[in-house]
Design an enzyme around this catalytic site. Structure first.
Site, PDB file in Angstrom:
ATOM      1  N   ALA A 167      89.436 112.140  38.918  1.00  0.00           N
ATOM      2  CA  ALA A 167      89.450 113.548  39.307  1.00  0.00           C
ATOM      3  C   ALA A 167      90.449 114.279  38.408  1.00  0.00           C
ATOM      4  CB  ALA A 167      89.860 113.664  40.767  1.00  0.00           C
TER       5      ALA A 167
ATOM      6  N   GLY B 290      88.515 108.538  40.455  1.00  0.00           N
ATOM      7  CA  GLY B 290      87.223 109.123  40.809  1.00  0.00           C
ATOM      8  C   GLY B 290      86.103 108.699  39.867  1.00  0.00           C
TER       9      GLY B 290
ATOM     10  N   GLU C 172      84.987 105.501  41.209  1.00  0.00           N
ATOM     11  CA  GLU C 172      84.319 105.791  42.494  1.00  0.00           C
ATOM     12  C   GLU C 172      82.937 106.406  42.265  1.00  0.00           C
ATOM     13  OE1 GLU C 172      87.900 107.943  43.663  1.00  0.00           O
ATOM     14  OE2 GLU C 172      87.966 106.769  45.486  1.00  0.00           O
TER      15      GLU C 172
ATOM     16  N   GLU D  44      95.176 105.853  41.635  1.00  0.00           N
ATOM     17  CA  GLU D  44      95.658 106.991  42.433  1.00  0.00           C
ATOM     18  C   GLU D  44      97.052 106.770  42.990  1.00  0.00           C
ATOM     19  OE1 GLU D  44      92.649 105.653  42.603  1.00  0.00           O
ATOM     20  OE2 GLU D  44      91.111 107.183  42.885  1.00  0.00           O
TER      21      GLU D  44
HETATM   22  N1  CAA Z   1      92.860 114.657  34.873  1.00  0.00           N
HETATM   23  C1  CAA Z   1      93.149 115.637  34.001  1.00  0.00           C
HETATM   24  N2  CAA Z   1      93.316 115.430  32.689  1.00  0.00           N
HETATM   25  C2  CAA Z   1      93.190 114.165  32.244  1.00  0.00           C
HETATM   26  C3  CAA Z   1      92.892 113.087  33.099  1.00  0.00           C
HETATM   27  C4  CAA Z   1      92.705 113.385  34.480  1.00  0.00           C
HETATM   28  N3  CAA Z   1      92.365 112.434  35.374  1.00  0.00           N
HETATM   29  N4  CAA Z   1      92.859 111.947  32.375  1.00  0.00           N
HETATM   30  C5  CAA Z   1      93.113 112.303  31.106  1.00  0.00           C
HETATM   31  N5  CAA Z   1      93.323 113.631  31.021  1.00  0.00           N
HETATM   32  C6  CAA Z   1      93.623 114.424  29.833  1.00  0.00           C
HETATM   33  C7  CAA Z   1      95.076 114.258  29.405  1.00  0.00           C
HETATM   34  O1  CAA Z   1      95.922 115.081  30.165  1.00  0.00           O
HETATM   35  C8  CAA Z   1      94.998 114.650  27.955  1.00  0.00           C
HETATM   36  O2  CAA Z   1      94.924 116.042  27.886  1.00  0.00           O
HETATM   37  P1  CAA Z   1      95.918 116.844  26.852  1.00  0.00           P
HETATM   38  O3  CAA Z   1      95.448 116.379  25.493  1.00  0.00           O
HETATM   39  O4  CAA Z   1      95.602 118.271  27.145  1.00  0.00           O
HETATM   40  O5  CAA Z   1      97.294 116.403  27.167  1.00  0.00           O
HETATM   41  C9  CAA Z   1      93.620 114.121  27.527  1.00  0.00           C
HETATM   42  O6  CAA Z   1      92.876 113.948  28.729  1.00  0.00           O
HETATM   43  C10 CAA Z   1      93.695 112.781  26.831  1.00  0.00           C
HETATM   44  O7  CAA Z   1      94.428 111.899  27.678  1.00  0.00           O
HETATM   45  P2  CAA Z   1      95.677 111.034  27.153  1.00  0.00           P
HETATM   46  O8  CAA Z   1      96.384 111.764  26.069  1.00  0.00           O
HETATM   47  O9  CAA Z   1      96.477 110.650  28.362  1.00  0.00           O
HETATM   48  O10 CAA Z   1      94.882 109.794  26.550  1.00  0.00           O
HETATM   49  P3  CAA Z   1      95.410 108.289  26.433  1.00  0.00           P
HETATM   50  O11 CAA Z   1      94.375 107.590  25.612  1.00  0.00           O
HETATM   51  O12 CAA Z   1      96.831 108.242  25.979  1.00  0.00           O
HETATM   52  O13 CAA Z   1      95.401 107.719  27.930  1.00  0.00           O
HETATM   53  C11 CAA Z   1      94.393 107.343  30.107  1.00  0.00           C
HETATM   54  C12 CAA Z   1      94.160 107.571  28.600  1.00  0.00           C
HETATM   55  C13 CAA Z   1      95.053 105.976  30.327  1.00  0.00           C
HETATM   56  C14 CAA Z   1      93.024 107.385  30.765  1.00  0.00           C
HETATM   57  C15 CAA Z   1      95.318 108.452  30.670  1.00  0.00           C
HETATM   58  O14 CAA Z   1      94.780 109.720  30.274  1.00  0.00           O
HETATM   59  C16 CAA Z   1      95.410 108.467  32.169  1.00  0.00           C
HETATM   60  O15 CAA Z   1      96.144 107.684  32.743  1.00  0.00           O
HETATM   61  N6  CAA Z   1      94.684 109.397  32.832  1.00  0.00           N
HETATM   62  C17 CAA Z   1      94.762 109.565  34.271  1.00  0.00           C
HETATM   63  C18 CAA Z   1      94.009 108.489  35.021  1.00  0.00           C
HETATM   64  C19 CAA Z   1      94.158 108.669  36.511  1.00  0.00           C
HETATM   65  O16 CAA Z   1      95.239 108.619  37.072  1.00  0.00           O
HETATM   66  N7  CAA Z   1      93.005 108.878  37.215  1.00  0.00           N
HETATM   67  C20 CAA Z   1      92.980 109.058  38.647  1.00  0.00           C
HETATM   68  C21 CAA Z   1      92.917 110.514  38.972  1.00  0.00           C
HETATM   69  S1  CAA Z   1      93.110 110.821  40.721  1.00  0.00           S
HETATM   70  C22 CAA Z   1      91.571 110.604  41.381  1.00  0.00           C
HETATM   71  O17 CAA Z   1      90.624 110.257  40.712  1.00  0.00           O
HETATM   72  C23 CAA Z   1      91.479 110.900  42.870  1.00  0.00           C
HETATM   73  C24 CAA Z   1      90.217 110.423  43.515  1.00  0.00           C
HETATM   74  O18 CAA Z   1      90.167 109.365  44.112  1.00  0.00           O
HETATM   75  C25 CAA Z   1      89.034 111.248  43.539  1.00  0.00           C
END
Ligand code: CAA
Length: 262
Positions: free
Chosen positions: A69, A113, A116, A136
């Site tokens: 998400a 998400g 999921e 999460e």
């Molecule tokens: N939401 C918003 N933006 C996201 C995102 C997310 N879930 N995942 C990645 N992005 C964005 C980053 O912020 C970044 O944007 P900017 O260039 O503007 O800074 C861009 O995508 C590229 O990401 P990274 O620079 O972080 O890329 P990376 O290769 O270094 O890392 C990654 C990749 C490990 C996937 C890392 O981006 C990450 O940890 N993302 C979050 C994953 C996460 O926590 N997901 C769970 C979300 S909560 C959820 O899903 C709730 C639910 O149950 C419904």
């Protein structure tokens, strides 16, 4: 299919007998924001209602199916807003209501998400680059789009607990061993393989496919005896279809069946 909506976060392609939906926010690793989920909620029922669509492929990019998400969008949400907007439920469950088989073709990250959403689909094909996680907990929340319920059913309690409580990420091979994905294919063959599965589904008797999908889903929601009873009645009912007669006659006549969807 007539979709009045202009798609900004999805790419929709039609092929003979099936459709491909590509999640398309590459700069955000396909983070699932409300616009994308609203679009998915409009596109999926429209495809589901289209008699020419016998399977739907849901895929992302080489780097990410979806990284979860959209954290930036939800970061400042309050409890009251989450409740009043019916956050997640309102526009996240179209896939679960879809009667047409949905194939998730997952390459790269399927996180939170994203994992999921893949689990809401009927078949998950994974590229060898696929990585699954429910991170999460690191954000101060439990999973909210079915992860705590569908992951244990897919991989068992022990692995689901470890993944959900510690955010451990698993690769495609481990996901296959655990039963989360149906199989792993080389990344450069992922879409080709998904399309082959979709084309196969499109050639099968559609009523039987829908009935079989309903029955497998019932296995997750009903006690065994009730599920068996539902299966038996549905099995009997299938003998009322023309496709059952055609399928069995074609077998005895040693020819290919011509299914009509009746
Ligand atoms: N939401 C918003 N933006 C996201 C995102 C997310 N879930 N995942 C990645 N992005 C964005 C980053 O912020 C970044 O944007 P900017 O260039 O503007 O800074 C861009 O995508 C590229 O990401 P990274 O620079 O972080 O890329 P990376 O290769 O270094 O890392 C990654 C990749 C490990 C996937 C890392 O981006 C990450 O940890 N993302 C979050 C994953 C996460 O926590 N997901 C769970 C979300 S909560 C959820 O899903 C709730 C639910 O149950 C419904």
């Amino acid at each position: 299919m007539d979709l009045a909506l202009e798609l900004t976060c999805l790419i929709l392609e039609r092929e003979e007998g099936f459709a491909v939906i590509r999640l398309n926010r590459p700069a955000a690793l396909n983070a699932l924001n409300s616009t994308m989920m609203d679009e998915l909620s409009a596109v999926i029922p429209a495809l589901d209602a289209d008699p020419a669509v016998h399977a739907i492929i849901l895929t992302g990019s080489d780097k990410a199916f979806a990284a979860g998400a959209d954290i930036k969008e939800m970061a400042s949400k309050t409890f009251a807003e989450a409740v009043s907007e019916d956050f997640i439920t309102r526009n996240w469950e179209a896939v679960t209501r879809c009667r047409t088989p949905v194939i998730a073709a997952v390459a790269g990250y399927a996180l939170g998400g994203g994992c999921e959403l893949a689990m809401m689909c009927d078949i998950i094909l994974a590229a060898d680059t696929a990585r699954f996680s429910q991170p999460e907990i690191t954000l101060g929340i439990p999973p909210g789009a079915g992860g705590t319920q569908r992951l244990p059913r897919a991989v068992g309690k022990a692995k689901a607990m470890e993944m959900i409580l510690t955010a451990r990420m698993i690769g495609a091979e481990e996901a296959e061993r655990a039963g989360l994905v149906s199989r792993v294919v080389p990344a450069d063959k992922l879409i080709e393989e998904a399309k082959a599965v979709a084309a196969k589904l499109a050639a099968l008797p559609p009523v039987a496919v829908q009935l079989a999908k309903e029955l497998v889903n019932a296995a997750y929601e009903t006690p065994l005896a009730q599920g068996i009873k539902q299966e038996r009645r549905t099995f009997h009912a299938a003998f009322a279809t023309e496709d059952q007669k055609e399928g069995m006659t074609a077998f005895t006549e040693k020819r290919k069946p011509a299914f009509l969807g009746k």
